[in-house]
Design a protein around this motif. Structure first.
Motif, PDB file in Angstrom:
ATOM      1  N   GLN A 163       0.827  -1.209   0.000  1.00  0.00           N
ATOM      2  CA  GLN A 163       0.000   0.000   0.000  1.00  0.00           C
ATOM      3  C   GLN A 163       0.857   1.252   0.000  1.00  0.00           C
ATOM      4  O   GLN A 163       0.984   1.932   1.018  1.00  0.00           O
ATOM      5  CB  GLN A 163      -0.857  -0.008   1.268  1.00  0.00           C
ATOM      6  N   THR A 164       1.419   1.599  -1.135  1.00  0.00           N
ATOM      7  CA  THR A 164       2.265   2.780  -1.241  1.00  0.00           C
ATOM      8  C   THR A 164       1.611   3.775  -2.188  1.00  0.00           C
ATOM      9  O   THR A 164       1.395   3.444  -3.351  1.00  0.00           O
ATOM     10  CB  THR A 164       3.644   2.386  -1.803  1.00  0.00           C
ATOM     11  N   PRO A 165       1.297   4.980  -1.706  1.00  0.00           N
ATOM     12  CA  PRO A 165       0.593   5.944  -2.564  1.00  0.00           C
ATOM     13  C   PRO A 165       1.386   6.325  -3.810  1.00  0.00           C
ATOM     14  O   PRO A 165       0.808   6.538  -4.866  1.00  0.00           O
ATOM     15  CB  PRO A 165       0.388   7.153  -1.651  1.00  0.00           C
ATOM     16  N   ALA A 166       2.708   6.430  -3.701  1.00  0.00           N
ATOM     17  CA  ALA A 166       3.512   6.813  -4.877  1.00  0.00           C
ATOM     18  C   ALA A 166       4.949   6.374  -4.675  1.00  0.00           C
ATOM     19  O   ALA A 166       5.453   6.364  -3.551  1.00  0.00           O
ATOM     20  CB  ALA A 166       3.469   8.322  -5.097  1.00  0.00           C
ATOM     21  N   THR A 167       5.594   6.005  -5.778  1.00  0.00           N
ATOM     22  CA  THR A 167       7.030   5.731  -5.708  1.00  0.00           C
ATOM     23  C   THR A 167       7.765   7.055  -5.548  1.00  0.00           C
ATOM     24  O   THR A 167       7.148   8.132  -5.594  1.00  0.00           O
ATOM     25  CB  THR A 167       7.500   4.930  -6.952  1.00  0.00           C
ATOM     26  N   ARG A 168       9.086   7.005  -5.360  1.00  0.00           N
ATOM     27  CA  ARG A 168       9.861   8.216  -5.104  1.00  0.00           C
ATOM     28  C   ARG A 168      10.949   8.381  -6.174  1.00  0.00           C
ATOM     29  O   ARG A 168      11.321   7.401  -6.832  1.00  0.00           O
ATOM     30  CB  ARG A 168      10.538   8.120  -3.725  1.00  0.00           C
ATOM     31  N   PRO A 169      11.471   9.593  -6.309  1.00  0.00           N
ATOM     32  CA  PRO A 169      12.488   9.840  -7.354  1.00  0.00           C
ATOM     33  C   PRO A 169      13.684   8.886  -7.285  1.00  0.00           C
ATOM     34  O   PRO A 169      14.175   8.431  -8.327  1.00  0.00           O
ATOM     35  CB  PRO A 169      12.916  11.290  -7.085  1.00  0.00           C
ATOM     36  N   ILE A 170      14.163   8.537  -6.084  1.00  0.00           N
ATOM     37  CA  ILE A 170      15.351   7.677  -5.988  1.00  0.00           C
ATOM     38  C   ILE A 170      15.068   6.287  -6.567  1.00  0.00           C
ATOM     39  O   ILE A 170      15.949   5.653  -7.149  1.00  0.00           O
ATOM     40  CB  ILE A 170      15.864   7.587  -4.522  1.00  0.00           C
ATOM     41  N   ASN A 171      13.820   5.813  -6.418  1.00  0.00           N
ATOM     42  CA  ASN A 171      13.433   4.526  -6.998  1.00  0.00           C
ATOM     43  C   ASN A 171      13.177   4.670  -8.496  1.00  0.00           C
ATOM     44  O   ASN A 171      13.643   3.864  -9.312  1.00  0.00           O
ATOM     45  CB  ASN A 171      12.174   3.985  -6.311  1.00  0.00           C
TER      46      ASN A 171
END
Lengths: 320, 320
Positions: B234-242
C-alpha cells in the motif's frame, strides 16, 4: 536380506544430493533457546518420503523396474514412490486408505500412479491388498517404513543436517526430534547420526514405537481405529527391521495430544511461515509442550506439509 | 547523496551472506513449465525487508547509531529494522499504521522496538509523523523504500538468485517477477540483475509504479484509501530515488485483483507448503493468471509471509 546400515545411508545421501537441493535448516527461538528446524515439507512431494522412495527405486535392476512397484501409504510415501517412479519411467500402483486427505490422493494420481483404495475405517488389511497386487504382477513392494532402502533413504535427512550445521560453524546435532509412524525415519536418523539422541514422537493412540521401546519388544497400538488428525503417523505397529535398529539405540519415545499438534501447526504458521500437516508437526508439538529439552544443537524435523485447506483453516481458527 | 548502485548491492549481499543463510530457491511447475520461487517469507522476520535494514544499519557511524533509527512501515520493514537494530544494539522507533496486521505490530514490539501508531484510514501523513520523531531525536530515518541502502540491500535477493541458479547448472535469470510497493525491491533487483527483465506487480488500486512507468513520470494512486488485503504494497507513490533506477530499465508493471491474490496464496499453500501473505503473493498471482510469460529461468519472488491466522483461514476457505 539387506540390513539397513550407515554406508547405505551415505550412498542414499549422495544419490539424493545429485537429485534434490537440501531442504532448508531454519533457526528459531523456542522459550529463549535457538533451535533448528529441518523443513522437509519443502521437498517436491511435500514430505521426506521422497528420499527413501528414490533410494529404493534407483537400486532396482532393469528386470525389476520392468515389473513395476507397489507402494502402501496414507499419502506421503505414496507421493514419494509415484514421483520417483514417474521420473524413472517405472509403473507404480499405490494402495491408499479411502479416508486419506483428498490432496494426497489427488497428488499421487497427479504423478501418474495407479491408486488402489482400501477401506481403512472398515479395518481392511492394506498389506494383504498390496501382497495380492504383488503376486499378480511380479512388482516390487516398496513398504512405507519396513524396508532397508527406505530406512537408509530417510536417514539422508540426518546426513544433510550434519553438513548444514557444519557449514554454519556448528558441531553435529546432539538431539534429533522426529515425527514417528512405523519408525522408518527414526531408524534412518539413528544410522545417519550415531552420536545424537533420537527422540521419536507419536500422536495419542498411535504410540506403538513408544510402547515397544518401553517394553523392549514390538507392541501394537491398543485400538487401531483410534481417530487422529495425524494420518501420516497412523501405524498399528513397527516392524522387526525397524525395531532392530531402534532397540538399545533409542532410549524412549514421546506422545503428543491433538491440541498440542494443533498448537504446533499454528506456531509453524506464524513463526516459520510454513504449512505443516498434523503428523509433520508432532516433534515440534513435543518441544513446544516442554516434553523434551532443547539446546542450540537440537534439530526438530518438520516432516511434511500435505494437508487439506479446510482442515488447515480449522486448525488456524481453533481455540485450543 | 548516495545513489544506489550495483557495487552497493554486491557489498550488501556480502554482508547478508555473513549473517543469514540463503533463502531457498524452490522449483515447481506452472502450467507445464518449471518456474523458480524465491522464498523470502522464510527470512527470520518473514520478509525480504531484513536485507535493506541490515545494509543500512550496519553502514551507520557510531555517532549515528547512538542517536537511534526511525522506520516507517506497515510491518515488514518495521520488523526488518527492529530485528537489525536489536542485533546491533541501536534504539529503534517504528511508525506503523493503526490498521496493520496484529502479527506485524506484535512482532515489531517483540524485537524491542518502540512502535508509534498513526491513523492510516484517517489519512494521517506517516512521513510527517516520522520527520517529527527524527527532528526531536536526531535519529536516522530508514525509509521503507526511498533509501539508497535499502534499495541495495533488497537487491541482494537477486545476487543470491544468480548464485543459486549457477550452483544448479543454470544461467542467470531471464525474468524476475516481484511484488511491488514503492519500488525498493524492484529497483534493487534491477541493479543486481542487469540482464534480466524485471516485472513489478502491484495490487488493484495501488498500481502507482505501473502508472508511473507507463507515463514516464511519477504518478500517485488515484485513491489512497482504496481497500486492499495487500497491506505490504500500500504505497501511494514511488519516489524519485526509486524511479530514477526503474525508468528506461523496467518496461512495464502489472496489476492483480484481490481474487487473483487469494488464488496465489492457496496455490503456494498446496503446491509449495508455504504461508505467503497477500502482498507477498502478488507476483505469483500475475503468473497464475497468465499475465506474464514464464520460462525455465523465470524467478518469482515470494516476498513475505506475515499474515494473521484468521485472515489466512478465510483465504483458504474462500470460494474465489
Amino acid at each position: 536380506m539387506h540390513t539397513p546400515n550407515a554406508a547405505g545411508v551415505a550412498r542414499a545421501a549422495a544419490k539424493i544430493a545429485d537429485l534434490l537441493p537440501n531442504t532448508p535448516l531454519l533457526e528459531a527461538e523456542v522459550n529463549g533457546t535457538l533451535v533448528w528446524f529441518k523443513a522437509e515439507n519443502l521437498q517436491p512431494v511435500g514430505a521426506f518420503k521422497i528420499r527413501g522412495a528414490w533410494h529404493r527405486l534407483t537400486d532396482l535392476s532393469d528386470a525389476e523396474r520392468a515389473h513395476g512397484v507397489v507402494g502402501v501409504s496414507s499419502g506421503n510415501h505414496a507421493q514419494g514412490v509415484a514421483w520417483a517412479a514417474q521420473r524413472l519411467g517405472i509403473a507404480a500402483t499405490i494402495v491408499m486408505p479411502n479416508d486419506a486427505p483428498q490432496v494426497k490422493l489427488d497428488a499421487t494420481r497427479g504423478y501418474g500412479a495407479n491408486v488402489v483404495v482400501y477401506d481403512r475405517p472398515g479395518g481392511e488389511d492394506r498389506d494383504a491388498v498390496a501382497q495380492r497386487l504383488v503376486d499378480q504382477s511380479g512388482a516390487t513392494l516398496v513398504h512405507a517404513f519396513a524396508d532397508a532402502w527406505v530406512i537408509e533413504g530417510q536417514g539422508s535427512t540426518g546426513t544433510e543436517i550434519i553438513a548444514q550445521l557444519a557449514a554454519r560453524g556448528h558441531g553435529a546435532p546432539t538431539r534429533l526430534i522426529c515425527p514417528c509412524g512405523g519408525g522408518g525415519l527414526t531408524a534412518g536418523l539413528a544410522l545417519a547420526c550415531p552420536d545424537a539422541e533420537i527422540v521419536p514422537v507419536e500422536p495419542e493412540g498411535w504410540d506403538d514405537v513408544r510402547l515397544s521401546l518401553e517394553a523392549g519388544e514390538i507392541i501394537g497400538v491398543p485400538d487401531p481405529k483410534h481417530p487422529t488428525a495425524c494420518d501420516a503417523l497412523q501405524t498399528p505397529a513397527t516392524r522387526p527391521i525397524n525395531f532392530a535398529v531402534l532397540k538399545g539405540r533409542v532410549p524412549r519415545g514421546l506422545m503428543v495430544t491433538p491440541a498440542e499438534v494443533r498448537a504446533a501447526q499454528r506456531w509453524a504458521f506464524s513463526k516459520l511461515h510454513l504449512v505443516i500437516e498434523p503428523g509433520g508437526a508432532a516433534a515440534l508439538a513435543a518441544v513446544l509442550a516442554g516434553k523434551v529439552p532443547v539446546d542450540g544443537r537440537t534439530v526438530v524435523i518438520l516432516s511434511g506439509g500435505n494437508t487439506d485447506a479446510a482442515a488447515f483453516a480449522e486448525v488456524l481458527t481453533s481455540k485450543d
